[in-house]
Design an enzyme around this catalytic site. Structure first.
Site, PDB file in Angstrom:
ATOM      1  N   ASP A   1      -4.117   6.484 -26.594  1.00 55.39           N
ATOM      2  CA  ASP A   1      -5.028   5.358 -26.755  1.00 55.39           C
ATOM      3  C   ASP A   1      -5.867   5.521 -28.028  1.00 55.39           C
ATOM      4  O   ASP A   1      -6.132   6.646 -28.457  1.00 55.39           O
ATOM      5  CB  ASP A   1      -5.938   5.339 -25.521  1.00 55.39           C
TER       6      ASP A   1
ATOM      7  N   ASP B   1      -0.525   1.281  -6.800  1.00 49.86           N
ATOM      8  CA  ASP B   1      -0.506   2.751  -6.792  1.00 49.86           C
ATOM      9  C   ASP B   1       0.861   3.309  -7.193  1.00 49.86           C
ATOM     10  O   ASP B   1       1.795   2.550  -7.508  1.00 49.86           O
ATOM     11  CB  ASP B   1      -0.922   3.275  -5.413  1.00 49.86           C
TER      12      ASP B   1
ATOM     13  N   ASN C   1       1.242  -2.479  -4.483  1.00 48.53           N
ATOM     14  CA  ASN C   1       0.474  -1.638  -3.568  1.00 48.53           C
ATOM     15  C   ASN C   1       1.416  -1.067  -2.519  1.00 48.53           C
ATOM     16  O   ASN C   1       1.684  -1.686  -1.502  1.00 48.53           O
ATOM     17  CB  ASN C   1      -0.638  -2.462  -2.918  1.00 48.53           C
TER      18      ASN C   1
ATOM     19  N   ASN D   1      -4.527   4.278   0.739  1.00 48.39           N
ATOM     20  CA  ASN D   1      -5.329   4.869  -0.350  1.00 48.39           C
ATOM     21  C   ASN D   1      -6.171   3.823  -1.083  1.00 48.39           C
ATOM     22  O   ASN D   1      -6.764   4.103  -2.113  1.00 48.39           O
ATOM     23  CB  ASN D   1      -4.424   5.633  -1.338  1.00 48.39           C
ATOM     24  N   ASP D   2      -6.228   2.608  -0.555  1.00 49.71           N
ATOM     25  CA  ASP D   2      -6.966   1.546  -1.258  1.00 49.71           C
ATOM     26  C   ASP D   2      -8.456   1.868  -1.382  1.00 49.71           C
ATOM     27  O   ASP D   2      -9.086   1.557  -2.385  1.00 49.71           O
ATOM     28  CB  ASP D   2      -6.798   0.205  -0.528  1.00 49.71           C
TER      29      ASP D   2
ATOM     30  N   GLU E   1      -1.786   4.419 -30.531  1.00 52.10           N
ATOM     31  CA  GLU E   1      -2.292   3.050 -30.701  1.00 52.10           C
ATOM     32  C   GLU E   1      -3.164   3.007 -31.954  1.00 52.10           C
ATOM     33  O   GLU E   1      -4.352   3.304 -31.900  1.00 52.10           O
ATOM     34  CB  GLU E   1      -3.104   2.628 -29.465  1.00 52.10           C
TER      35      GLU E   1
ATOM     36  N   GLY F   1      -5.546  -2.246  -5.698  1.00 52.25           N
ATOM     37  CA  GLY F   1      -4.848  -1.399  -4.730  1.00 52.25           C
ATOM     38  C   GLY F   1      -3.459  -0.920  -5.128  1.00 52.25           C
ATOM     39  O   GLY F   1      -2.822  -0.168  -4.401  1.00 52.25           O
TER      40      GLY F   1
END
Ligand code: CA
Length: 623
Positions: free
Chosen positions: A337, A172, A145, A150-151, A366, A170
């Site tokens: 993905d 980033d 974090n 920006n949390d 994947e 949190g």
């Protein structure tokens, strides 16, 4: 002073550009979104299709006034709040700001300034990740974090809750860019970061696999600009950036879910229908239609609507979105993905269009299947009976992952123990390019390797030595280097994605530094560090040929070799040390007199006999 003035003028210009498109044209017509929001001149494919969204936007007539930038066709769809504009960017088009004009009853009601940027020199010929690289996979919410401000962001549905293993913690972009020296010290050369795009979901938003805006970094991770700067900084550190993308589904919180362009934008069912997750139905010659249909059209989760990539507008939207991010953020690769879950014809077109623009670009899909033949079907160039070519250069080696998780913990038998690694590689004839496969011991979706080995660090070291010396592109999951485990509570995905100690202000220790690590953690870190740095400078392990010998008595021997160098790898899967006679390996050894063992640093002056400690790997550079 001058700098200040210039930057203010720049800001004003930006403000002007940003405000114009969101003008309310009249009470009944609005323009809310144009995507992609800007584009570039100089792509091979001159075509561009814009999604235009706004209230009753389909009631307007559209024109473009810019040299070389021509509006070919305007498509209306079921929903009058959308238009799709077909444009061409001809060779006469120069970088600059084009104007898209919207008229209602012959009266100009609004304009959108569409920027055509110049591509960076060498953009098309960019290198990508290859078998030279060691990939480090990290989950951004759980890594560090770097910016507590920006949390929590107003308007985002899920607030910070570090006490909840499935909540947002949190981490980033700043937390990643603060630790580029750490990655460099460890030696990894490419970062695969789990998705960073906006996930404005009520729950489980931290993992990022429920996209709610394909053109916006989640503000709790940072801004689009922060992501671009992260890419630049990664490049300055000599590393590569791999973006995680998801085309199979979006999140129910996606803005278009409230107002779909057409019903067929997503795959609709009378009631919630989950995919059966059986990707093998694609290649199964006996698959029932209902099973195949449910696999492709079923939803991945009730919060993850299944996108219908046969819709031509959605298809273009997703393909352009990838090109936009590659060009905008300077990407060195993409990880896709759930690759088999979207419609495969669209996925092939996606891969083809990417490679036409970026011939050296690498994409890993994947394709989570248990057999080499099933995975190989998905690699570009595979000679499939149905004629399908995925245009996907790279796949993950899930069969090898499975074997690796069993091989060191089973008793030796005809089909068990170390022979599993041998048998999986013996099936490499299935793959068009076995050296362009990502090899791994674990990732964010599975048990950490150390957990599957009941915390036996010897076996983790063996696995790391193996993936760093076998063919392919190794991937290491964050925290492996500090022996991260799920801990006592082994249930739930959150336990596989714990916070990196030291990533948060107030953490009781900082495992990013040697002082903050325990003795055993430092031992693992230094083991990996030494091996990765050695591998980085060992071309023979990147591109050399591979040859192995049938395992016997729990010993597996293979060689990596090219015209200049030969490396011998010996895995001892026994609990006890073993001394082996080496004449069986003479087709390689006869040319050499001595060897240098990489991990111990020992010189071996007699290659006729080798002693290998129990549950360990020796990596010997032959001289
Ligand atoms: Ca933060």
């Amino acid at each position: 002073m001058n700098v200040f003035l210039t930057s203010n003028i720049y800001r004003l210009t930006l403000l002007f550009l940003l405000v114009l498109p969101f003008n309310v044209f009249s009470q009944d017509v609005t323009l809310d979104k144009v995507e992609p929001p800007f584009w570039w001149t100089g792509f091979k494919n001159p075509d561009l299709q814009l999604l235009v969204y706004g209230k009753n936007i389909a009631s307007t007539t559209v024109s473009v006034d810019y040299p070389g930038f021509a509006l070919k066709k305007v498509h209306k769809v079921e929903n009058p709040n959308y238009l799709f504009l077909d444009l061409t960017i001809g060779s006469a088009a120069r970088p600059g700001s084009a104007t898209i004009i919207f008229k209602l009853n012959d009266k100009v009601v609004g304009k959108y300034i569409y920027e055509l940027k110049a591509r960076k020199n060498g953009s098309a010929q960019r290198k990508s990740f290859t078998s030279e690289d060691v990939i480090y996979l990290l989950m951004p919410d759980r890594f560090a974090n770097g910016d507590a401000t920006n949390d929590n962001i107003a308007g985002m549905a899920e607030p910070l809750n570090r006490a909840n293993q499935d909540g947002r913690h949190g981490g980033d972009i700043k937390g990643i860019s603060d630790h580029l020296d750490y990655f460099q010290d460890l030696g990894v050369t490419a970062l695969w970061i789990n998705p960073l795009l906006e996930n404005n979901m009520v729950k489980y938003s931290y993992h990022g696999y429920s996209t709610t805006d394909y053109y916006k970094i989640d503000p709790r991770f940072g801004t689009n600009d922060d992501y671009v700067k992260l890419g630049d900084a990664i490049h300055q550190h000599g590393m590569k950036l791999i973006m995680d993308m998801i085309f199979n589904h979006c999140g129910v919180g996606h803005w278009w879910m409230k107002d779909l362009p057409s019903k067929d934008w997503i795959n609709q069912w009378p009631e919630f229908t989950r995919t059966n997750y059986r990707a093998g139905t694609f290649t199964d010659p006996y698959a029932s239609q209902s099973d195949s249909n449910m696999f492709v059209r079923g939803w991945f989760d009730n919060t993850m609507p299944d996108l219908n990539q046969t819709n031509p507008y959605l298809k273009n939207y997703l393909i352009q979105n990838s090109i936009w991010w590659i060009e905008y953020a300077g990407l060195d690769g993409i990880r896709q993905d759930t690759h088999p879950y979207p419609f495969k014809e669209m996925m092939a077109e996606w891969g083809k269009r990417l490679l036409e623009e970026y011939p050296n670009f690498n994409v890993v899909g994947e394709c989570w299947l248990n057999y080499p033949a099933s995975v190989a079907y998905w690699q570009k160039g595979s000679k499939n009976k149905d004629g399908y070519d995925s245009w996907l250069p790279t796949v993950f080696d899930f069969p090898l992952y499975d074997a690796l998780n069993k091989a060191f913990s089973e008793s030796e038998g005809w089909n068990t123990g170390i022979v599993r690694l041998y048998e999986i590689l013996a099936q490499d004839f299935s793959y068009p390019n076995p050296n362009n496969i990502v090899v791994f011991a674990d990732n964010h979706d599975v048990n950490r390797y150390l957990d599957s080995q009941k915390d036996d660090v010897r076996k983790l070291k063996m696995a790391m030595a193996y993936i760093l010396t076998t063919r392919g592109i190794p991937e290491i999951y964050y925290g492996t280097e500090i022996l991260m485990t799920t801990g006592p509570d082994k249930s739930g995905d959150g336990t596989k994605r714990k916070d990196f100690p030291g990533g948060w202000a107030g953490d009781s220790r900082n495992a990013f530094t040697a002082q903050g690590r325990t003795e055993t953690e430092n031992d693992m870190y230094n083991y990996l560090r030494k091996l990765i740095h050695w591998r980085n400078s060992s071309e023979v392990v990147h591109t050399g040929k591979f040859r192995h010998f049938i395992p016997a008595d729990g010993i597996y021997v293979y060689f990596r070799y090219d015209l200049k160098n030969t490396v011998m790898v010996v895995i001892n899967n026994n609990e006890d040390a073993k001394t082996i006679e080496t004449k069986r390996y003479n087709e390689f050894l006869k040319k050499f007199k001595t060897g240098n063992e990489i991990i111990s640093g020992n010189t071996l002056n007699d290659l006729s006999k080798l002693t290998i400690q129990g549950k360990s790997v020796a990596i010997i550079e032959l001289k």
